[in-house]
Design a protein around this motif. Structure first.
Motif, PDB file in Angstrom:
ATOM      1  N   LYS A   1       8.180 -13.694   5.413  1.00  0.00           N
ATOM      2  CA  LYS A   1       8.686 -13.697   4.055  1.00  0.00           C
ATOM      3  C   LYS A   1       8.042 -12.581   3.233  1.00  0.00           C
ATOM      4  O   LYS A   1       6.894 -12.223   3.441  1.00  0.00           O
ATOM      5  CB  LYS A   1       8.401 -15.046   3.394  1.00  0.00           C
ATOM      6  CG  LYS A   1       9.187 -16.203   3.998  1.00  0.00           C
ATOM      7  CD  LYS A   1       8.874 -17.484   3.270  1.00  0.00           C
ATOM      8  CE  LYS A   1       9.647 -18.651   3.869  1.00  0.00           C
ATOM      9  NZ  LYS A   1       9.322 -19.927   3.197  1.00  0.00           N
ATOM     10  N   GLN A   2       8.817 -12.069   2.287  1.00  0.00           N
ATOM     11  CA  GLN A   2       8.305 -10.986   1.451  1.00  0.00           C
ATOM     12  C   GLN A   2       7.022 -11.393   0.739  1.00  0.00           C
ATOM     13  O   GLN A   2       6.109 -10.591   0.565  1.00  0.00           O
ATOM     14  CB  GLN A   2       9.360 -10.574   0.428  1.00  0.00           C
ATOM     15  CG  GLN A   2       8.906  -9.452  -0.496  1.00  0.00           C
ATOM     16  CD  GLN A   2      10.039  -8.950  -1.377  1.00  0.00           C
ATOM     17  OE1 GLN A   2      11.171  -8.858  -0.934  1.00  0.00           O
ATOM     18  NE2 GLN A   2       9.726  -8.650  -2.608  1.00  0.00           N
ATOM     19  N   ASP A   3       6.928 -12.664   0.344  1.00  0.00           N
ATOM     20  CA  ASP A   3       5.750 -13.121  -0.388  1.00  0.00           C
ATOM     21  C   ASP A   3       4.475 -13.012   0.448  1.00  0.00           C
ATOM     22  O   ASP A   3       3.377 -12.989  -0.081  1.00  0.00           O
ATOM     23  CB  ASP A   3       5.929 -14.579  -0.834  1.00  0.00           C
ATOM     24  CG  ASP A   3       6.995 -14.725  -1.912  1.00  0.00           C
ATOM     25  OD1 ASP A   3       7.469 -15.842  -2.135  1.00  0.00           O
ATOM     26  OD2 ASP A   3       7.361 -13.690  -2.514  1.00  0.00           O
ATOM     27  N   ASN A   4       4.624 -12.980   1.767  1.00  0.00           N
ATOM     28  CA  ASN A   4       3.474 -12.913   2.649  1.00  0.00           C
ATOM     29  C   ASN A   4       3.095 -11.492   3.019  1.00  0.00           C
ATOM     30  O   ASN A   4       2.232 -11.277   3.854  1.00  0.00           O
ATOM     31  CB  ASN A   4       3.750 -13.711   3.933  1.00  0.00           C
ATOM     32  CG  ASN A   4       3.973 -15.183   3.648  1.00  0.00           C
ATOM     33  OD1 ASN A   4       3.419 -15.707   2.691  1.00  0.00           O
ATOM     34  ND2 ASN A   4       4.793 -15.828   4.453  1.00  0.00           N
ATOM     35  N   LEU A   5       3.771 -10.527   2.413  1.00  0.00           N
ATOM     36  CA  LEU A   5       3.538  -9.127   2.762  1.00  0.00           C
ATOM     37  C   LEU A   5       2.920  -8.369   1.596  1.00  0.00           C
ATOM     38  O   LEU A   5       3.309  -8.554   0.449  1.00  0.00           O
ATOM     39  CB  LEU A   5       4.853  -8.447   3.151  1.00  0.00           C
ATOM     40  CG  LEU A   5       5.622  -9.030   4.345  1.00  0.00           C
ATOM     41  CD1 LEU A   5       6.933  -8.277   4.542  1.00  0.00           C
ATOM     42  CD2 LEU A   5       4.792  -8.987   5.610  1.00  0.00           C
ATOM     43  N   ASP A   6       1.952  -7.529   1.911  1.00  0.00           N
ATOM     44  CA  ASP A   6       1.493  -6.530   0.957  1.00  0.00           C
ATOM     45  C   ASP A   6       2.354  -5.291   1.154  1.00  0.00           C
ATOM     46  O   ASP A   6       2.828  -5.027   2.268  1.00  0.00           O
ATOM     47  CB  ASP A   6       0.036  -6.155   1.221  1.00  0.00           C
ATOM     48  CG  ASP A   6      -0.927  -7.298   0.936  1.00  0.00           C
ATOM     49  OD1 ASP A   6      -0.525  -8.223   0.220  1.00  0.00           O
ATOM     50  OD2 ASP A   6      -2.061  -7.262   1.446  1.00  0.00           O
ATOM     51  N   PHE A   7       2.570  -4.515   0.096  1.00  0.00           N
ATOM     52  CA  PHE A   7       3.237  -3.241   0.326  1.00  0.00           C
ATOM     53  C   PHE A   7       2.458  -2.120  -0.350  1.00  0.00           C
ATOM     54  O   PHE A   7       1.867  -2.299  -1.414  1.00  0.00           O
ATOM     55  CB  PHE A   7       4.708  -3.264  -0.118  1.00  0.00           C
ATOM     56  CG  PHE A   7       4.942  -2.971  -1.574  1.00  0.00           C
ATOM     57  CD1 PHE A   7       5.173  -1.670  -1.994  1.00  0.00           C
ATOM     58  CD2 PHE A   7       4.956  -3.977  -2.524  1.00  0.00           C
ATOM     59  CE1 PHE A   7       5.407  -1.385  -3.319  1.00  0.00           C
ATOM     60  CE2 PHE A   7       5.192  -3.707  -3.854  1.00  0.00           C
ATOM     61  CZ  PHE A   7       5.409  -2.407  -4.257  1.00  0.00           C
ATOM     62  N   LYS A   8       2.414  -0.994   0.329  1.00  0.00           N
ATOM     63  CA  LYS A   8       1.723   0.175  -0.195  1.00  0.00           C
ATOM     64  C   LYS A   8       2.540   1.411   0.152  1.00  0.00           C
ATOM     65  O   LYS A   8       3.321   1.431   1.111  1.00  0.00           O
ATOM     66  CB  LYS A   8       0.316   0.299   0.394  1.00  0.00           C
ATOM     67  CG  LYS A   8      -0.640  -0.795  -0.080  1.00  0.00           C
ATOM     68  CD  LYS A   8      -2.046  -0.595   0.462  1.00  0.00           C
ATOM     69  CE  LYS A   8      -2.971  -1.685  -0.073  1.00  0.00           C
ATOM     70  NZ  LYS A   8      -4.358  -1.558   0.454  1.00  0.00           N
ATOM     71  N   ILE A   9       2.337   2.437  -0.644  1.00  0.00           N
ATOM     72  CA  ILE A   9       2.974   3.733  -0.387  1.00  0.00           C
ATOM     73  C   ILE A   9       1.884   4.729  -0.035  1.00  0.00           C
ATOM     74  O   ILE A   9       0.897   4.877  -0.759  1.00  0.00           O
ATOM     75  CB  ILE A   9       3.752   4.229  -1.615  1.00  0.00           C
ATOM     76  CG1 ILE A   9       4.869   3.256  -1.964  1.00  0.00           C
ATOM     77  CG2 ILE A   9       4.343   5.611  -1.351  1.00  0.00           C
ATOM     78  CD1 ILE A   9       5.584   3.598  -3.234  1.00  0.00           C
ATOM     79  N   PHE A  10       2.073   5.395   1.091  1.00  0.00           N
ATOM     80  CA  PHE A  10       1.150   6.438   1.533  1.00  0.00           C
ATOM     81  C   PHE A  10       1.854   7.776   1.373  1.00  0.00           C
ATOM     82  O   PHE A  10       2.956   7.963   1.886  1.00  0.00           O
ATOM     83  CB  PHE A  10       0.748   6.207   2.987  1.00  0.00           C
ATOM     84  CG  PHE A  10       0.058   4.899   3.222  1.00  0.00           C
ATOM     85  CD1 PHE A  10      -1.324   4.805   3.200  1.00  0.00           C
ATOM     86  CD2 PHE A  10       0.799   3.732   3.448  1.00  0.00           C
ATOM     87  CE1 PHE A  10      -1.967   3.587   3.409  1.00  0.00           C
ATOM     88  CE2 PHE A  10       0.173   2.516   3.655  1.00  0.00           C
ATOM     89  CZ  PHE A  10      -1.214   2.440   3.630  1.00  0.00           C
ATOM     90  N   SER A  11       1.240   8.689   0.644  1.00  0.00           N
ATOM     91  CA  SER A  11       1.856   9.984   0.361  1.00  0.00           C
ATOM     92  C   SER A  11       1.277  11.062   1.259  1.00  0.00           C
ATOM     93  O   SER A  11       0.053  11.194   1.386  1.00  0.00           O
ATOM     94  CB  SER A  11       1.625  10.377  -1.105  1.00  0.00           C
ATOM     95  OG  SER A  11       2.328   9.505  -1.953  1.00  0.00           O
ATOM     96  N   LEU A  12       2.165  11.809   1.891  1.00  0.00           N
ATOM     97  CA  LEU A  12       1.770  12.971   2.688  1.00  0.00           C
ATOM     98  C   LEU A  12       2.290  14.215   1.976  1.00  0.00           C
ATOM     99  O   LEU A  12       3.495  14.371   1.788  1.00  0.00           O
ATOM    100  CB  LEU A  12       2.366  12.883   4.090  1.00  0.00           C
ATOM    101  CG  LEU A  12       1.838  11.742   4.968  1.00  0.00           C
ATOM    102  CD1 LEU A  12       2.674  11.613   6.244  1.00  0.00           C
ATOM    103  CD2 LEU A  12       0.368  11.965   5.323  1.00  0.00           C
ATOM    104  N   ASN A  13       1.356  15.085   1.566  1.00  0.00           N
ATOM    105  CA  ASN A  13       1.776  16.324   0.909  1.00  0.00           C
ATOM    106  C   ASN A  13       2.046  17.392   1.973  1.00  0.00           C
ATOM    107  O   ASN A  13       1.797  17.173   3.165  1.00  0.00           O
ATOM    108  CB  ASN A  13       0.727  16.758  -0.122  1.00  0.00           C
ATOM    109  CG  ASN A  13      -0.622  17.094   0.516  1.00  0.00           C
ATOM    110  OD1 ASN A  13      -0.688  17.662   1.611  1.00  0.00           O
ATOM    111  ND2 ASN A  13      -1.705  16.748  -0.170  1.00  0.00           N
ATOM    112  N   PRO A  14       2.574  18.547   1.593  1.00  0.00           N
ATOM    113  CA  PRO A  14       2.884  19.570   2.593  1.00  0.00           C
ATOM    114  C   PRO A  14       1.687  19.977   3.443  1.00  0.00           C
ATOM    115  O   PRO A  14       1.845  20.268   4.639  1.00  0.00           O
ATOM    116  CB  PRO A  14       3.388  20.743   1.735  1.00  0.00           C
ATOM    117  CG  PRO A  14       3.970  20.085   0.526  1.00  0.00           C
ATOM    118  CD  PRO A  14       3.084  18.910   0.248  1.00  0.00           C
ATOM    119  N   ASN A  15       0.490  19.986   2.853  1.00  0.00           N
ATOM    120  CA  ASN A  15      -0.702  20.325   3.644  1.00  0.00           C
ATOM    121  C   ASN A  15      -0.987  19.275   4.708  1.00  0.00           C
ATOM    122  O   ASN A  15      -1.396  19.603   5.826  1.00  0.00           O
ATOM    123  CB  ASN A  15      -1.913  20.495   2.726  1.00  0.00           C
ATOM    124  CG  ASN A  15      -1.821  21.759   1.879  1.00  0.00           C
ATOM    125  OD1 ASN A  15      -1.137  22.709   2.253  1.00  0.00           O
ATOM    126  ND2 ASN A  15      -2.486  21.763   0.745  1.00  0.00           N
TER     127      ASN A  15
END
Length: 453
Positions: free
Chosen positions: A241-255
Motif C-alpha cells: 500500500k502507498q501508506d507503507n511506502l516512503d518516496f524520495k527523489i534522487f537528482s542526477l545532474n549532467p556531471n
C-alpha cells in the motif's frame, strides 16, 4: 554527487482549492467521423486499458488570458478530432466475436472541464516535486460522464493569469512518443492558420500479430493471464500500500551522468554496448533497487528489470516515426544479486544494453504473437518508466511553451520513474522517483550515493 531532491522549504500546498466552473463534452467540428469502422487495437494496445495523467503548466501571457486559451484549446480539439484523431471522440468497446477491445469511432465526444484555483502559479510551490495536490488539476473519476470518454481535458486557471492543462488519456490511444506528436498537433491547431505539425499514421494493423502466430523466443518478461482480454483490470498493482511506502527523489545532474558514463568504461564495456545516459542511469538504479532488499541469505536471488524500447525503428520495414498508438515493448535484463554487487559497473551497463539490443524485428514480432496466444502483461521485479526525454515541455502553443510538463505521480514499489527537471531535455539532468518501504529506502539511498563515488 547525486543529490537527494529537497522539497520546498515551505509546506507544500496540497489543497489547491480548485472549483469546477464548467464540465461538458466536446465533439468533432465535422460529423464525417460518424459511421466509420472501428479502430483495430494491436496486442500492445490491448493490455493498456488504463488512464495516464499529465499536467502542463503555463505562465501568464497577457495576450492569452486563460479564457482565451480555453476557447483556443476547445477549437483545436474539435479540429483534430474531425479527421486525424477521430478516435479521441470514440469509445472503447469489446468485440464479443473476437474477444478484442476496439475503439468505436462514434463521435461521442471528449471531456472538457474548466476550473479555477485561489492560488497563483508561484504559490503552489516547486512544480518538479510530486505534489498530491496536482491530482486536483485533472478530472478524477470519469463517472461524472454517462459513458467513459477516452480522454478528458481540464484547464485550471491561477489567479496570476497562468493556467494548468491537465490531461487524462486512455493508454490505448498513445504511447509517450505518439502523445508528444498529438500535443504538437493540438498546439498547431490552437494557432489561427497553421497546418498540422505532423500527419499521424493511424494504421494499427501494422502491429497486428502474424497468422498463424509464431512465438520464436522465450518471453520471461511476460506473464500469462487467466482472464480473456477485455475482462481484466489495469495491470496488477503491487501489493504494498502507498501508506507503507516512503518516496524520495534522487537528482542526477549532467556531471553525475558523465561520471557514470566514465565509470562504465572501467573494466571495459563490450564494443557493441552503447554508453548512453539512459543505459548508465538504468544500470545504476537497477543495481541499487535490487540490492536494497538483499542480505547474505538471498544474494542468489534473480532480479529482473523492465524498461521500454521504441520498436518503430527496429522493425523491418520500420514503422513510420509518426505511428499513432503503442509501439513500445518491455525490454528486460536479469542477473543474480551477487553479480550486481560484485561485478564491475561496466558489466551491469552491458546487461542493460544487451536487453535493449535483444529487441530485433523478429523478437518484437514474437512478443506481439505471444500476446495473441497467451494474452498477458509485462512482468518483472520492477519497471523503469522514463519520461526523461519525451519533450512535452518543448511544444510551442500560441501562449508559449509549458513552464513544466509532468506525469501526475502515484507511488508504487514496482515502478521507478525517470523525469526531467525544469528545462526539460535541455537541462540534461534527470530526477529519479523511488517509492519503497522505509528500511529498503534507507539502503537504496546509501547504495545510490555509494555507487556514484
Amino acid at each position: 554527487m547525486g543529490t537527494l531532491y529537497q522539497s520546498p522549504p515551505e509546506p507544500t500546498i496540497q489543497d489547491l482549492k480548485v472549483a469546477i466552473q464548467d464540465s461538458t463534452l466536446i465533439y468533432p467540428s465535422q460529423l464525417e467521423t460518424q459511421n466509420k469502422s472501428n479502430i483495430f487495437l494491436s496486442n500492445i494496445d490491448q493490455v493498456l486499458n488504463f488512464h495516464v495523467q499529465t499536467v502542463h503548466f503555463f505562465q501568464a501571457n497577457p495576450d492569452f488570458p486563460p479564457e482565451i486559451a480555453v476557447a483556443r484549446l476547445k477549437n483545436a480539439l474539435e479540429k483534430v478530432m474531425a479527421v486525424p484523431y477521430d478516435f479521441l471522440a470514440g469509445r472503447l468497446k469489446l468485440n464479443h466475436q473476437t474477444g478484442r477491445l476496439e475503439i468505436e469511432c462514434n463521435a461521442s465526444g471528449a471531456g472538457f472541464v474548466v476550473a479555477t484555483t485561489e492560488f497563483s502559479l508561484d504559490e503552489i510551490g516547486d512544480l518538479v516535486y510530486p505534489n498530491p495536490g496536482f491530482m486536483q488539476l485533472i478530472v478524477q473519476g470519469l463517472e461524472k460522464f454517462d459513458d467513459q470518454p477516452l480522454c478528458v481535458f481540464q484547464v485550471t486557471s491561477f489567479k496570476c493569469g497562468g493556467f494548468a492543462l491537465g490531461m487524462s488519456t486512455n493508454h490505448v490511444l498513445f504511447d509517450g512518443l505518439s502523445f508528444k506528436i498529438f500535443l504538437e498537433n493540438l498546439a498547431s491547431q490552437a494557432f489561427d492558420d497553421k497546418p498540422l505539425a505532423i500527419i499521424p499514421c493511424n494504421d494499427r494493423h501494422l502491429l497486428a500479430a502474424r497468422s498463424p502466430p509464431q512465438v520464436t523466443f522465450p518471453h520471461p518478461e511476460l506473464l500469462k493471464l487467466k482472464l480473456p482480454i477485455g475482462e481484466e483490470d489495469a495491470p496488477p498493482v503491487f501489493d504494498c500500500k502507498q501508506d507503507n511506502l516512503d518516496f524520495k527523489i534522487f537528482s542526477l545532474n549532467p556531471n553525475d551522468i558523465s561520471h557514470l558514463k566514465e565509470k562504465a568504461k572501467i573494466g571495459g564495456t563490450k564494443s557493441t554496448t552503447k554508453i548512453t545516459g539512459f543505459n548508465v542511469v538504468t544500470a545504476h538504479v537497477w543495481r541499487c533497487k535490487a540490492l536494497s532488499c538483499v542480505d547474505e541469505n538471498n544474494r542468489d536471488r534473480e532480479s529482473m528489470v523492465l524498461y521500454a524500447v521504441d520498436i518503430r525503428p527496429r522493425l523491418k520495414p520500420p514503422l513510420p516515426a509518426s505511428y499513432c498508438g503503442n509501439a513500445v515493448l518491455s525490454a528486460y535484463t536479469s542477473a543474480k544479486c551477487w553479480e550486481l554487487e560484485d561485478e564491475p559497473f561496466s558489466k551491469v551497463v552491458d546487461m542493460v544494453a544487451d536487453g535493449a539490443a535483444r529487441m530485433s524485428d523478429e523478437y518484437a514480432r514474437s512478443a506481439i504473437d505471444w500476446g495473441e496466444v497467451y494474452k498477458g502483461f509485462p512482468n518483472g521485479e520492477f519497471l523503469i518508466s522514463s519520461w526523461w526525454r519525451l519533450g512535452f515541455d518543448e511544444v510551442v502553443y500560441p501562449w508559449g511553451k509549458p513552464r513544466y510538463s509532468c506525469p501526475v505521480v502515484y507511488h508504487r514499489k514496482d515502478i521507478i520513474l525517470l523525469f526531467p527537471d525544469i528545462g526539460g531535455a535541455s537541462s540534461n539532468g534527470v530526477n529519479v522517483l523511488v517509492a519503497l518501504p522505509s528500511k529498503e529506502m534507507e539502503k537504496f539511498q546509501t547504495l545510490f550515493h555509494k555507487y556514484l563515488t
